[in-house]
Motif scaffolding. Sequence first.
Motif, PDB file in Angstrom:
ATOM      1  N   ASN A  54       7.443  -6.503  -5.386  1.00  0.00           N
ATOM      2  CA  ASN A  54       6.669  -5.614  -4.520  1.00  0.00           C
ATOM      3  C   ASN A  54       7.464  -5.262  -3.268  1.00  0.00           C
ATOM      4  O   ASN A  54       8.184  -6.090  -2.711  1.00  0.00           O
ATOM      5  CB  ASN A  54       5.344  -6.263  -4.107  1.00  0.00           C
ATOM      6  CG  ASN A  54       4.364  -6.346  -5.257  1.00  0.00           C
ATOM      7  OD1 ASN A  54       4.435  -5.581  -6.209  1.00  0.00           O
ATOM      8  ND2 ASN A  54       3.435  -7.273  -5.168  1.00  0.00           N
ATOM      9  N   ALA A  55       7.301  -4.018  -2.827  1.00  0.00           N
ATOM     10  CA  ALA A  55       7.886  -3.556  -1.562  1.00  0.00           C
ATOM     11  C   ALA A  55       6.807  -2.783  -0.806  1.00  0.00           C
ATOM     12  O   ALA A  55       6.129  -1.933  -1.382  1.00  0.00           O
ATOM     13  CB  ALA A  55       9.102  -2.666  -1.805  1.00  0.00           C
ATOM     14  N   THR A  56       6.639  -3.081   0.480  1.00  0.00           N
ATOM     15  CA  THR A  56       5.575  -2.487   1.290  1.00  0.00           C
ATOM     16  C   THR A  56       6.182  -1.558   2.338  1.00  0.00           C
ATOM     17  O   THR A  56       7.133  -1.926   3.030  1.00  0.00           O
ATOM     18  CB  THR A  56       4.748  -3.585   1.989  1.00  0.00           C
ATOM     19  OG1 THR A  56       4.278  -4.506   1.001  1.00  0.00           O
ATOM     20  CG2 THR A  56       3.566  -2.981   2.716  1.00  0.00           C
ATOM     21  N   SER A  57       5.628  -0.342   2.439  1.00  0.00           N
ATOM     22  CA  SER A  57       6.111   0.613   3.436  1.00  0.00           C
ATOM     23  C   SER A  57       5.681   0.168   4.828  1.00  0.00           C
ATOM     24  O   SER A  57       4.577  -0.351   5.024  1.00  0.00           O
ATOM     25  CB  SER A  57       5.581   2.010   3.141  1.00  0.00           C
ATOM     26  OG  SER A  57       4.161   2.029   3.194  1.00  0.00           O
ATOM     27  N   ASP A 159       9.907  -7.909  -0.776  1.00  0.00           N
ATOM     28  CA  ASP A 159       9.718  -9.364  -0.752  1.00  0.00           C
ATOM     29  C   ASP A 159      10.531  -9.979  -1.891  1.00  0.00           C
ATOM     30  O   ASP A 159      10.119  -9.951  -3.052  1.00  0.00           O
ATOM     31  CB  ASP A 159       8.231  -9.710  -0.913  1.00  0.00           C
ATOM     32  CG  ASP A 159       7.414  -9.231   0.269  1.00  0.00           C
ATOM     33  OD1 ASP A 159       7.872  -9.394   1.407  1.00  0.00           O
ATOM     34  OD2 ASP A 159       6.312  -8.692   0.051  1.00  0.00           O
ATOM     35  N   MET A 160      11.686 -10.545  -1.543  1.00  0.00           N
ATOM     36  CA  MET A 160      12.612 -11.044  -2.552  1.00  0.00           C
ATOM     37  C   MET A 160      12.692 -12.567  -2.520  1.00  0.00           C
ATOM     38  O   MET A 160      13.009 -13.154  -1.482  1.00  0.00           O
ATOM     39  CB  MET A 160      14.006 -10.461  -2.323  1.00  0.00           C
ATOM     40  CG  MET A 160      15.013 -10.853  -3.393  1.00  0.00           C
ATOM     41  SD  MET A 160      16.713 -10.557  -2.885  1.00  0.00           S
ATOM     42  CE  MET A 160      16.908 -11.799  -1.604  1.00  0.00           C
ATOM     43  N   GLN A 202      12.202 -13.516   1.165  1.00  0.00           N
ATOM     44  CA  GLN A 202      12.881 -12.885   2.298  1.00  0.00           C
ATOM     45  C   GLN A 202      12.683 -11.380   2.220  1.00  0.00           C
ATOM     46  O   GLN A 202      12.741 -10.798   1.134  1.00  0.00           O
ATOM     47  CB  GLN A 202      14.367 -13.229   2.277  1.00  0.00           C
ATOM     48  CG  GLN A 202      15.142 -12.720   3.483  1.00  0.00           C
ATOM     49  CD  GLN A 202      16.613 -13.104   3.423  1.00  0.00           C
ATOM     50  OE1 GLN A 202      17.147 -13.383   2.354  1.00  0.00           O
ATOM     51  NE2 GLN A 202      17.279 -13.133   4.564  1.00  0.00           N
ATOM     52  N   LYS A 203      12.446 -10.743   3.348  1.00  0.00           N
ATOM     53  CA  LYS A 203      12.207  -9.302   3.374  1.00  0.00           C
ATOM     54  C   LYS A 203      13.535  -8.552   3.468  1.00  0.00           C
ATOM     55  O   LYS A 203      14.320  -8.766   4.398  1.00  0.00           O
ATOM     56  CB  LYS A 203      11.284  -8.927   4.529  1.00  0.00           C
ATOM     57  CG  LYS A 203       9.861  -9.455   4.359  1.00  0.00           C
ATOM     58  CD  LYS A 203       8.914  -8.878   5.375  1.00  0.00           C
ATOM     59  CE  LYS A 203       7.506  -9.414   5.200  1.00  0.00           C
ATOM     60  NZ  LYS A 203       6.917  -9.046   3.890  1.00  0.00           N
ATOM     61  N   ILE A 204      13.768  -7.662   2.499  1.00  0.00           N
ATOM     62  CA  ILE A 204      14.954  -6.803   2.458  1.00  0.00           C
ATOM     63  C   ILE A 204      14.545  -5.407   2.900  1.00  0.00           C
ATOM     64  O   ILE A 204      13.548  -4.862   2.418  1.00  0.00           O
ATOM     65  CB  ILE A 204      15.557  -6.763   1.043  1.00  0.00           C
ATOM     66  CG1 ILE A 204      15.812  -8.184   0.520  1.00  0.00           C
ATOM     67  CG2 ILE A 204      16.835  -5.948   1.034  1.00  0.00           C
ATOM     68  CD1 ILE A 204      16.772  -8.980   1.353  1.00  0.00           C
TER      69      ILE A 204
END
Length: 306
Positions: A54-57, A159-160, A202-204
């Motif tokens: 998942n990736a959040t704007s 979120d990695m 970790q947030k990329i």
Amino acid sequence: MQKLVTLYLLLMIACFNSCKPKDSVQEDASVESRTPVTITSISSAPMEDYVELNATSSFLQKWMVRANATGYLQLANVSLNKYVAKGQNLFSIKTKEAQSIGNSISILDSTFKFSGVNTIKAEESGFISQIDHQSGEYVQDGEQLAVITDTKSFAFLLDMPYELRPYLLNKKSLEINLPDGEKLTGIISGNMPTMDAASQTQKIILKINVSHPIPENLIAKVRVIKSSKNNTSSLPRAAVLTDETQSDFWVMKMIDSTTAVKVPVKKGIETTDKIEILSPVFSSTDKILLTGNYSLPDTAKVQIIQ
């Protein structure tokens, strides 16, 4: 004598019924015992082993507009989603003391112009994403009046899990899939220096370049490719069977028009609908059971249906 003839005829009929129909019944039983199945064949195409995250704007930079004095808001030149430029007047504040002194001075000398108004300007360009006070309200010094969101700081935060870090070391971009089907290219511009204690992710930071606005807090999907092959042999996932412990894998292969046998296989890359077959090597003419193969014995009689 007549009774003997009748008995003889009955014995002949019984003997006839016990011989010929027996073969016919066995033949019918063998036909009925065949399991209806469908077949497939080996295919050769590129395959990728990936994990979907998942990736959040989010807007990474927001500016807080704060009161520079205690008093009443004389002017509130703001509205939600309105774009403001750097240095633009947003609020004006007049203190109670300034208002009282100004009225007294005006009574004594009307030619003396005294306002006592403090002007608050935008420190950076962006759009107004939050308004906390309106004109006429009493505010304290340092109190938040509004929030300016920097549109240039827009990005997706991936979120990695930390164990996937090696798969991003040599990558410069990732594909971002939005819920409406749109695909974007996210440029890896950095990562946050902290880990989430609960999920150990970790947030990329993924920067994008689009001509239309994307709302904040939109959840998109990002594929992190772990390995890929340009040309590999694979079968549909339903064709590959396994035991309860998922330690042994096999397929049911047709050896003639009605017989299927169990063939152990070694699998490789897996996707949502395909499984790579490392061994043995199947030809494109081999017929592999696709449906109806579950719980079949090593050698089974089947009937191919279209």
